[in-house]
Design a protein around this motif. Structure first.
Motif, mmCIF file in Angstrom:
data_model
loop_
_atom_site.group_PDB
_atom_site.id
_atom_site.type_symbol
_atom_site.label_atom_id
_atom_site.label_comp_id
_atom_site.label_asym_id
_atom_site.label_seq_id
_atom_site.Cartn_x
_atom_site.Cartn_y
_atom_site.Cartn_z
ATOM 1 N N GLN A 185 -28.470 -23.543 35.963
ATOM 2 C CA GLN A 185 -28.026 -24.529 34.995
ATOM 3 C C GLN A 185 -28.735 -25.868 35.211
ATOM 4 O O GLN A 185 -29.137 -26.533 34.257
ATOM 5 C CB GLN A 185 -26.505 -24.716 35.091
ATOM 6 C CG GLN A 185 -25.930 -25.652 34.042
ATOM 7 C CD GLN A 185 -26.224 -25.185 32.628
ATOM 8 O OE1 GLN A 185 -25.858 -24.072 32.248
ATOM 9 N NE2 GLN A 185 -26.881 -26.036 31.840
ATOM 10 N N SER A 186 -28.908 -26.249 36.482
ATOM 11 C CA SER A 186 -29.624 -27.498 36.781
ATOM 12 C C SER A 186 -31.090 -27.391 36.375
ATOM 13 O O SER A 186 -31.676 -28.359 35.868
ATOM 14 C CB SER A 186 -29.506 -27.819 38.272
ATOM 15 O OG SER A 186 -28.157 -28.080 38.627
ATOM 16 N N GLN A 187 -31.690 -26.205 36.587
ATOM 17 C CA GLN A 187 -33.074 -26.018 36.163
ATOM 18 C C GLN A 187 -33.186 -26.026 34.631
ATOM 19 O O GLN A 187 -34.183 -26.498 34.074
ATOM 20 C CB GLN A 187 -33.606 -24.699 36.724
ATOM 21 C CG GLN A 187 -33.779 -24.699 38.242
ATOM 22 C CD GLN A 187 -34.286 -23.359 38.754
ATOM 23 O OE1 GLN A 187 -35.391 -22.932 38.403
ATOM 24 N NE2 GLN A 187 -33.495 -22.694 39.586
ATOM 25 N N ASP A 189 -31.189 -27.757 32.649
ATOM 26 C CA ASP A 189 -31.087 -29.179 32.275
ATOM 27 C C ASP A 189 -32.423 -29.896 32.488
ATOM 28 O O ASP A 189 -32.842 -30.721 31.667
ATOM 29 C CB ASP A 189 -29.996 -29.858 33.098
ATOM 30 C CG ASP A 189 -28.609 -29.327 32.762
ATOM 31 O OD1 ASP A 189 -28.448 -28.735 31.676
ATOM 32 O OD2 ASP A 189 -27.688 -29.490 33.596
ATOM 33 N N ARG A 192 -34.818 -28.860 29.774
ATOM 34 C CA ARG A 192 -34.530 -29.561 28.519
ATOM 35 C C ARG A 192 -35.084 -30.992 28.550
ATOM 36 O O ARG A 192 -35.574 -31.492 27.527
ATOM 37 C CB ARG A 192 -33.025 -29.573 28.282
ATOM 38 C CG ARG A 192 -32.482 -28.216 27.838
ATOM 39 C CD ARG A 192 -30.977 -28.194 27.787
ATOM 40 N NE ARG A 192 -30.495 -26.884 27.316
ATOM 41 C CZ ARG A 192 -29.242 -26.459 27.462
ATOM 42 N NH1 ARG A 192 -28.344 -27.244 28.062
ATOM 43 N NH2 ARG A 192 -28.888 -25.268 27.011
ATOM 44 N N GLN A 193 -35.004 -31.623 29.713
ATOM 45 C CA GLN A 193 -35.622 -32.950 29.838
ATOM 46 C C GLN A 193 -37.124 -32.862 29.603
ATOM 47 O O GLN A 193 -37.721 -33.718 28.929
ATOM 48 C CB GLN A 193 -35.365 -33.521 31.234
ATOM 49 C CG GLN A 193 -33.930 -33.897 31.534
ATOM 50 C CD GLN A 193 -33.783 -34.452 32.936
ATOM 51 O OE1 GLN A 193 -34.643 -35.218 33.410
ATOM 52 N NE2 GLN A 193 -32.713 -34.065 33.608
ATOM 53 N N GLU A 237 -32.872 -19.617 30.522
ATOM 54 C CA GLU A 237 -31.616 -19.250 29.867
ATOM 55 C C GLU A 237 -31.391 -17.742 29.940
ATOM 56 O O GLU A 237 -30.243 -17.290 30.107
ATOM 57 C CB GLU A 237 -31.646 -19.717 28.411
ATOM 58 C CG GLU A 237 -31.535 -21.235 28.262
ATOM 59 C CD GLU A 237 -31.709 -21.709 26.827
ATOM 60 O OE1 GLU A 237 -31.258 -22.817 26.514
ATOM 61 O OE2 GLU A 237 -32.313 -20.948 26.022
ATOM 62 N N SER A 262 -22.608 -28.828 38.557
ATOM 63 C CA SER A 262 -23.996 -29.148 38.883
ATOM 64 C C SER A 262 -24.239 -28.853 40.358
ATOM 65 O O SER A 262 -23.345 -29.032 41.194
ATOM 66 C CB SER A 262 -24.281 -30.624 38.583
ATOM 67 O OG SER A 262 -25.511 -31.022 39.159
#
Length: 477
Positions: A185-187, A189, A192-193, A237, A262
């Motif tokens: 999930q952190s990867q 995020d 997405r950045q 994902e 996170s």
């Protein structure tokens, strides 16, 4: 009944010893400390047996505790323990006489008894009977039944420890899967950045291209990087979806999305730098291996008992009457006792073969027990080392990420004012993405290596817990 009581008392007096070897724990040399400890000590430390709580993440704690109740492998292993408990109760029952009660009513009618010269009682005759019977009970003079009971008890304990091993494995797998989901999930995020950043650069480059500041190849390069960023996001994902499936199976759930914290919010627990090797006495797999050895050792006695006579006893005590009133007040009394002895004369090597097989099984169990201990020490020492190195890498990657984030901010500004080329800025951007992702993975590795260490240590312990086994270290070593 006096004869039966005398026989039982005699059996108790003669049955003080059981044939076959008594169990003695094999002597195996083990180190007092682990080689990757920073300091050496033999002092005891307390670790929380509910070790998953030490990560200070509510969702992780809830997931592990839910899995301990809902995981189907745990439920299956518990059913196996219940089955072993039933077998142990069966084996234990043969230590005691089996008493059965029975009653009966027999009604017989005779009509026209004078025909044919038969002298029969005319009319209806009833016979009432009741008895207590002693089922075929083997007098355990040579300890065969006791050795069988010892083996059954050890098998039950081994099954129970094996169930604990499965619980520890499931708890570790759930915690590790949760950490992987948090890392993914952190990867995601981060990806997405990066998608947003590359999209911003495409828009900026498109504007510069329209004004003739940059060539089309630079614009196309930024478009390519943007598409690559979206592909990376899609791949992450997909990986998260696959890990969610694994996580849901561990918890016995139908497919569902999993909410995780996170990875930055998950704490890395503190574990004593110095651990005595005796802590491995907590490991259920070692306890299970030793109980298997105890069972194999007891079965040698069961096999050797076939060389000796088998003495069995059956008996009956009852009453009988032709009238119901006399059945209570003045019945006829019956008793019977029937001891039997079976002596082996010639077995054509069958008994010797059974003893040889039992001794080979015992030797195999010894080797497996020693292998389990050696594996436990190596697993734990490796887990200590991996955790230490993973924590070092977090420090290195954190410093690297902090530096490259500043460099990226400066590079973006310099590119927008035209002091550096797109290629130079893109190189810094790629370094930032790589460093940020490796920092997340370093945190993931540190958390999973801590989970592995807890598993290697037997799941943690506290000062009030009684170890399932004595200290592995022989006296004086």
């Amino acid at each position: 009944m006096n004869n039966i009581s005398l026989s039982l008392i005699l059996a108790g007096l003669l049955g003080g010893c059981a044939i076959g070897p008594d169990y003695v724990r094999p002597d195996i040399a083990v180190p007092k400390t682990f080689i990757h400890n920073e300091t050496n000590t033999t002092s005891a430390h307390a670790l929380d047996s509910a070790w998953w709580q030490t990560f200070n993440d509510t969702a992780l704690t809830q997931a592990v505790e839910e899995a301990l109740h809902t995981n189907y492998d745990i439920q299956s292993s518990q059913a196996s323990v219940d089955a072993m408990l039933g077998q142990f109760d069966q084996a234990k029952s043969y230590l005691y006489p089996q008493i059965n009660a029975s009653s009966s009513l027999n009604r017989k009618s005779v009509d026209n008894a004078s025909n044919g010269g038969y002298q029969l009682r005319e009319g209806i005759t009833s016979t009432y009977a009741g008895s207590l019977s002693l089922a075929s009970y083997e007098i355990d003079l040579f300890g065969k039944v006791r050795r069988a009971n010892e083996a059954a008890r050890a098998v039950l304990l081994s099954s129970s420890y094996a169930s604990q091993t499965i619980k520890l494995s499931i708890a570790s797998s759930v915690a590790a899967s949760y950490v992987k989901l948090s890392s993914l999930q952190s990867q995601i995020d981060l990806a997405r950045q990066n998608v947003a950043l590359t999209n911003e650069l495409v828009s900026f480059n498109d504007l510069k291209y329209k004004h003739g500041v940059i060539s089309e190849s630079v614009l196309l390069q930024s478009v390519s990087e943007h598409e690559n960023a979206k592909a990376t996001l899609s791949q992450l994902e997909a990986s998260k979806s696959a890990e969610e499936s694994t996580f849901n199976i561990l918890l016995g759930r139908n497919p569902t999305h999993v909410s995780v914290s996170s990875i930055d919010a998950i704490s890395i627990p503190s574990i004593p730098d110095a651990l005595p090797s005796s802590v491995l006495s907590q490991r259920p797999d070692i306890a299970s291996a030793e109980q298997n050895l105890i069972a194999a050792n007891a079965k040698i006695g069961v096999a050797k008992a076939a060389y000796y006579p088998s003495i069995k006893l059956t008996g009956m005590l009852g009453i009988q009457s032709l009238e119901l009133t006399n059945f209570v007040s003045n019945p006829a009394r019956l008793w019977e006792i029937a001891p039997s002895v079976s002596v082996p004369i010639f077995s054509a090597g069958r008994i010797a073969g059974e003893v040889k097989t039992a001794e080979a099984d015992r030797n195999q169990s010894i080797a497996q027990y020693k292998k389990t201990i050696v594996s436990a020490f190596n697993d734990t020492d490796n887990a200590i080392s991996q955790r230490s190195k993973a924590q070092e890498q977090i420090g290195y990657q954190n410093t690297r990420t902090t530096a490259i984030e500043k460099a990226l901010t400066q590079s973006k500004l310099r590119y927008k004012v035209g002091t550096i080329s797109y290629s130079d800025m893109l190189l810094v951007q790629q370094q930032w993405l790589q460093a940020s992702q490796q920092f997340i993975i370093a945190k993931q590795n540190a958390l999973i290596s801590t989970i592995s260490l807890y598993k290697a240590l037997g799941g943690g312990w506290n000062e009030t817990q009684t170890p399932p086994l004595p200290d592995l270290l022989p006296a004086g070593r």
